[in-house]
Design an enzyme around this catalytic site. Sequence first.
Site, PDB file in Angstrom:
ATOM      1  N   PHE C 119      49.579 -14.445  16.911  1.00 34.15           N
ATOM      2  CA  PHE C 119      50.951 -14.743  17.296  1.00 34.15           C
ATOM      3  C   PHE C 119      51.852 -14.699  16.074  1.00 34.15           C
ATOM      4  O   PHE C 119      51.377 -14.799  14.944  1.00 34.15           O
ATOM      5  CB  PHE C 119      51.013 -16.139  17.958  1.00 34.15           C
ATOM      6  CG  PHE C 119      51.592 -16.099  19.355  1.00 34.15           C
ATOM      7  CD1 PHE C 119      50.895 -15.502  20.382  1.00 34.15           C
ATOM      8  CD2 PHE C 119      52.828 -16.671  19.640  1.00 34.15           C
ATOM      9  CE1 PHE C 119      51.422 -15.455  21.674  1.00 34.15           C
ATOM     10  CE2 PHE C 119      53.365 -16.631  20.920  1.00 34.15           C
ATOM     11  CZ  PHE C 119      52.657 -16.029  21.945  1.00 34.15           C
ATOM     12  N   GLN C 233      66.656 -21.213  18.947  1.00 36.09           N
ATOM     13  CA  GLN C 233      65.774 -20.063  18.780  1.00 36.09           C
ATOM     14  C   GLN C 233      66.125 -18.926  19.726  1.00 36.09           C
ATOM     15  O   GLN C 233      66.191 -19.127  20.940  1.00 36.09           O
ATOM     16  CB  GLN C 233      64.320 -20.468  19.013  1.00 36.09           C
ATOM     17  CG  GLN C 233      63.363 -19.295  18.857  1.00 36.09           C
ATOM     18  CD  GLN C 233      61.930 -19.728  18.667  1.00 36.09           C
ATOM     19  OE1 GLN C 233      61.273 -20.114  19.629  1.00 36.09           O
ATOM     20  NE2 GLN C 233      61.461 -19.708  17.432  1.00 36.09           N
ATOM     21  N   HIS C 235      64.627 -15.684  21.163  1.00 32.93           N
ATOM     22  CA  HIS C 235      63.361 -14.958  21.307  1.00 32.93           C
ATOM     23  C   HIS C 235      63.690 -13.475  21.214  1.00 32.93           C
ATOM     24  O   HIS C 235      64.624 -13.016  21.860  1.00 32.93           O
ATOM     25  CB  HIS C 235      62.723 -15.292  22.654  1.00 32.93           C
ATOM     26  CG  HIS C 235      61.294 -14.877  22.764  1.00 32.93           C
ATOM     27  ND1 HIS C 235      60.908 -13.559  22.811  1.00 32.93           N
ATOM     28  CD2 HIS C 235      60.145 -15.600  22.815  1.00 32.93           C
ATOM     29  CE1 HIS C 235      59.575 -13.501  22.888  1.00 32.93           C
ATOM     30  NE2 HIS C 235      59.099 -14.721  22.894  1.00 32.93           N
ATOM     31  N   LEU C 245      61.916 -13.620  30.043  1.00 39.15           N
ATOM     32  CA  LEU C 245      61.075 -13.564  28.851  1.00 39.15           C
ATOM     33  C   LEU C 245      59.957 -12.529  28.984  1.00 39.15           C
ATOM     34  O   LEU C 245      59.231 -12.502  29.968  1.00 39.15           O
ATOM     35  CB  LEU C 245      60.447 -14.955  28.642  1.00 39.15           C
ATOM     36  CG  LEU C 245      59.362 -15.077  27.572  1.00 39.15           C
ATOM     37  CD1 LEU C 245      59.951 -14.902  26.189  1.00 39.15           C
ATOM     38  CD2 LEU C 245      58.664 -16.422  27.677  1.00 39.15           C
ATOM     39  N   GLU C 248      55.807 -12.956  23.515  1.00 43.88           N
ATOM     40  CA  GLU C 248      55.419 -12.545  22.178  1.00 43.88           C
ATOM     41  C   GLU C 248      53.967 -12.044  22.162  1.00 43.88           C
ATOM     42  O   GLU C 248      53.571 -11.269  21.301  1.00 43.88           O
ATOM     43  CB  GLU C 248      55.568 -13.759  21.252  1.00 43.88           C
ATOM     44  CG  GLU C 248      55.291 -13.488  19.803  1.00 43.88           C
ATOM     45  CD  GLU C 248      55.816 -14.626  18.929  1.00 43.88           C
ATOM     46  OE1 GLU C 248      56.911 -15.148  19.212  1.00 43.88           O
ATOM     47  OE2 GLU C 248      55.131 -14.979  17.964  1.00 43.88           O
ATOM     48  N   ARG C 282      60.032 -15.395  14.856  1.00 42.34           N
ATOM     49  CA  ARG C 282      61.040 -14.992  15.835  1.00 42.34           C
ATOM     50  C   ARG C 282      62.434 -14.851  15.259  1.00 42.34           C
ATOM     51  O   ARG C 282      63.175 -13.935  15.615  1.00 42.34           O
ATOM     52  CB  ARG C 282      61.065 -16.015  16.975  1.00 42.34           C
ATOM     53  CG  ARG C 282      59.829 -15.922  17.819  1.00 42.34           C
ATOM     54  CD  ARG C 282      59.775 -16.981  18.879  1.00 42.34           C
ATOM     55  NE  ARG C 282      58.588 -16.772  19.708  1.00 42.34           N
ATOM     56  CZ  ARG C 282      58.184 -17.624  20.651  1.00 42.34           C
ATOM     57  NH1 ARG C 282      58.849 -18.742  20.869  1.00 42.34           N
ATOM     58  NH2 ARG C 282      57.105 -17.359  21.361  1.00 42.34           N
ATOM     59  N   HIS C 350      66.114 -19.023  23.707  1.00 38.30           N
ATOM     60  CA  HIS C 350      64.806 -19.365  24.249  1.00 38.30           C
ATOM     61  C   HIS C 350      64.476 -20.845  24.107  1.00 38.30           C
ATOM     62  O   HIS C 350      63.913 -21.449  25.014  1.00 38.30           O
ATOM     63  CB  HIS C 350      63.760 -18.529  23.516  1.00 38.30           C
ATOM     64  CG  HIS C 350      62.359 -18.697  24.031  1.00 38.30           C
ATOM     65  ND1 HIS C 350      62.024 -18.520  25.352  1.00 38.30           N
ATOM     66  CD2 HIS C 350      61.196 -19.006  23.389  1.00 38.30           C
ATOM     67  CE1 HIS C 350      60.721 -18.717  25.510  1.00 38.30           C
ATOM     68  NE2 HIS C 350      60.199 -19.031  24.346  1.00 38.30           N
ATOM     69  N   ARG C 385      60.902 -22.540  15.178  1.00 40.13           N
ATOM     70  CA  ARG C 385      59.586 -22.844  15.721  1.00 40.13           C
ATOM     71  C   ARG C 385      58.720 -21.594  15.759  1.00 40.13           C
ATOM     72  O   ARG C 385      59.206 -20.511  16.072  1.00 40.13           O
ATOM     73  CB  ARG C 385      59.738 -23.383  17.144  1.00 40.13           C
ATOM     74  CG  ARG C 385      58.432 -23.571  17.869  1.00 40.13           C
ATOM     75  CD  ARG C 385      58.620 -24.188  19.233  1.00 40.13           C
ATOM     76  NE  ARG C 385      59.200 -23.284  20.206  1.00 40.13           N
ATOM     77  CZ  ARG C 385      58.511 -22.374  20.903  1.00 40.13           C
ATOM     78  NH1 ARG C 385      57.207 -22.233  20.711  1.00 40.13           N
ATOM     79  NH2 ARG C 385      59.115 -21.600  21.785  1.00 40.13           N
TER      80      ARG C 385
END
Lengths: 249, 119, 573
Positions: C119, C233, C235, C245, C248, C282, C350, C385
């Site tokens: 990730f 954030q 995304h 969404l 990721e 991100r 996001h 994050r």
Amino acid sequence: MSDRQKKTFVITRFDPDKDEVPKTQTYEIPVRPDWKVLDALNFIKDEVDGTLSHRWSCRMAVCGSCGMMVNGEPKLTCKTALSDYGDTVEVGPLSNFPVIRDLVVELEGFMEKFKAVKPWILRAKEKAPEEGVYRQSPAELEAFKQFSMCINCMLCYAACPVVGNEPDYLGPAAIALGHRYNLDSRDEGDAERNQVFREEGGVYSCSYANECSEVCPKNVDPAAAINQAKFLAVVDWAKSFVSPRSRKK
Amino acid sequence: MKHLIARLEPVIWALFGGGFFVGCLLMPAFIFMLCIAAPLGWLPEGALSYERAHALAANPIGRLALFVLIVLPFWNGANHLRHFVIDLRGIRSDGVVAPACYAAALVVTGIAAVAVGKL
Amino acid sequence: MVEVVRHDIVIVGGGGAGIRAAIAAVEADPKVTVALVSKVYPMRSHTVSAEGGAAAVVPGSDDSLDKHAYDTVKGSDFLADQDVVDYFVEQAPLELTRLEHWGCPWSRNDDGSVATRPFGGMQIPRTWYAADKVGFHMLHTLFQHCMRFDRIVRYDEYFVTKLLVDGGAVKGVAALDMREGKTRVVLGRAVILATGGAGKCFPFTTNGTIKTGDGMALAYRAGVGLKDMEFVQYHPTGLPGTGILITEASRGEGGYLINSEGERFLVTRDYGVGQKAELGPRDMISRAIMQEISAGRGIKGAYGEHVQLDLRHLGEAKIMKRLPFVRELSKTYAGVDPVHQPIPIRPVVHYMMGGVDTNVTGATDLPGLYAAGECASVSLNGANRLGSNSLTECLVFGARAAIEALKYARGTSEGNETALRRQGEEEMARIDALRGRKKGGERISQIRREMNLAMERGCGVYRDQASMQQTVAEVAQLKGRYADLALEDSSKVFNTEILTALELGNMLDVAETIAVAALARQESRGAHACRDYPTRNDQKFLHHLLVFFTPAGPRLEKKAVTITRFQPEERKY
């Protein structure tokens, strides 16, 4: 607005404080070609009539809130393209449920059935987290995975002819859920759940209509779960005569 | 009566499922032998003679097979008929229909038992 | 007369953090009862939409708690509190294992162990997953498991409108029962907020319609500070138009980002993500996409310009096994099949790094009030994050908040019921006066739209002082206009119009704190990229910002960041 065409929506309205029975109300609104049915409802709510009540949240077909009858068929409205319909679209609350208001239906009955199938891992002895995970092979996971995909959108209850006849019937989603745990290699609670399945309103109330699997937006195939559960529950029952140990369990 | 039937649902379903199984698996073989192979003369001489057939049927395993073959499809039919009527006439009809269907299947079961016993 | 019920602990919100907290509380004490108050049926909570995975070191692997901690701190641009991070990484494997024991269908390796995937911003694959429906499976596992406890009493479709405070401590909530349209009082010796984020302050977001910052607004109005609100954030990969969404994990499984020239710009150009390319954090990838678009290498579509996520080289078998939901979403909502076509994507709001200020125990400065999950800012995420930390955060800090709330509850009184009931009655009168109110001529949807646009203009991926100033002014003005809201629906039963109006009030409060904090942070750090101050400034801004409510408008305060092992360094991958 040039890419917008007009469509007519015939929507079921019901306010228990004012109405004896549900009535319909018609709205003509401009829609975009890529809209889903839910987008139209939200447009009506926001711009035309703030008194319309419906449930929705994720608008990506995973929270399960926005199930309704669209032209008489149970649909997840956030996943149902307006382009699949003609100039007039009828939207009503899910069949087979008491209506609270407009397009909002009563889910408490389902929540009781949901709990009745004991949808949690039952084991004689539980491991502490420090002892690590249970081993489960990809094949063991595959055995129940499909039945774990239910989003509780209730379309199957709206489609099922037995739910309409027999309000106490556990119903497709609840049975598929119980069956999912019965098939889980980590679980030992199948005897308890099979007991529930064999009771009145259990799996044998199903009349093999297969409507639940037809309308399921997530390909859970609850009809398959019910049929498998019927077989396993009766085998389990037969076994209880042969082996007293399995009866005790 | 309603509760009795509800309690017996697993048994009824097992009989129904068994009938379905027997019907699907054995009926085609039966039809093939009696309706196609025999008239076309594919079977050896005397294969379906009364004596041979009686000997086969009167054997204890033969009796059991015959009994199962007769009875289970009736339970399958009774259960199907019951649900068919519910679909057509609504659940309220079930109070009469379910006992009637299953009573009929029960009677057939009895007759079959006697008949098979007397072979 | 307002109806009053009493429990030991009241939890507001039935998503990942809320349910985890409820289970932790009843497991820790065989006597307590917990009220789980949620504005939707818990399985509808937005945890359900999380896709990619949950991070935790796999015991016995070549990963380590130190590495997870370092990745998290670096990802946060050194604004995470490191004591919090240490507690998090240590508890993470236990929490994910516990969920496995409760039936979560984690994807597996052939030997039956739990599989992990890479990730963004993580140096080692440590993201546990259940195909690409991780949030769905986690939420349903939690919800199903919580059914076994009769001492978790659910109040479904109750919308909490006020925290009830007596003698300087929180003693319960007032909530609108949607079904009957009545305000009810739910009392408890401690209250845990777990209401999720506030993405709906923005026009283009992955968030569902329920994410309106309710818990943040409740705490804010009760005098608790909101922390790190400027960090929103984006995304990198949302579908244009809907904002849905695309996980990721699609990059974790090997997907490429390409521009209009078919170029993998994260590889061919320097966006600071180095070898990590598509697996950069991100904030950096979102900025890279916006730069590609401003440089004219975007692709024009019906909903503005976008770039593309290319999964074609993964092949149908891998896509169906690991990313089936991505395929379903792309086909249904973008009309493309990722097996054969690239997916149009652009950065989309996001997640809120900011939220209700808590310490590592989940406690706020207001006695009896706790918070966990996205609505809290426990300072795990700092300025950015890392993907897959937030699902784990819900579990770790949901459980911790419950244990701490329980400890606190044992040593505190039940509060003065008469006084609390009176507050509930005042709240009922306020709600009743709002229902169907004809005063003024402002429409909910109009104010919401203007707020959304103001937030996008001033608090987007890139920000500048002038537009942030304008946004602050616009939101303040919208708050004034909100007082003139006209409502059409005067009915009681399931009146969703009044719900929407109350949510809008919450969002306006939260939006204001975001804009005010963003304007005050005159540097660029993590998700806050300010064109006027393009670099990080540790001398002046290596601290959190708290926003407090005052009748005259928001008041800002600094709060120190806890730095233990990892000293701030240049953030480069």
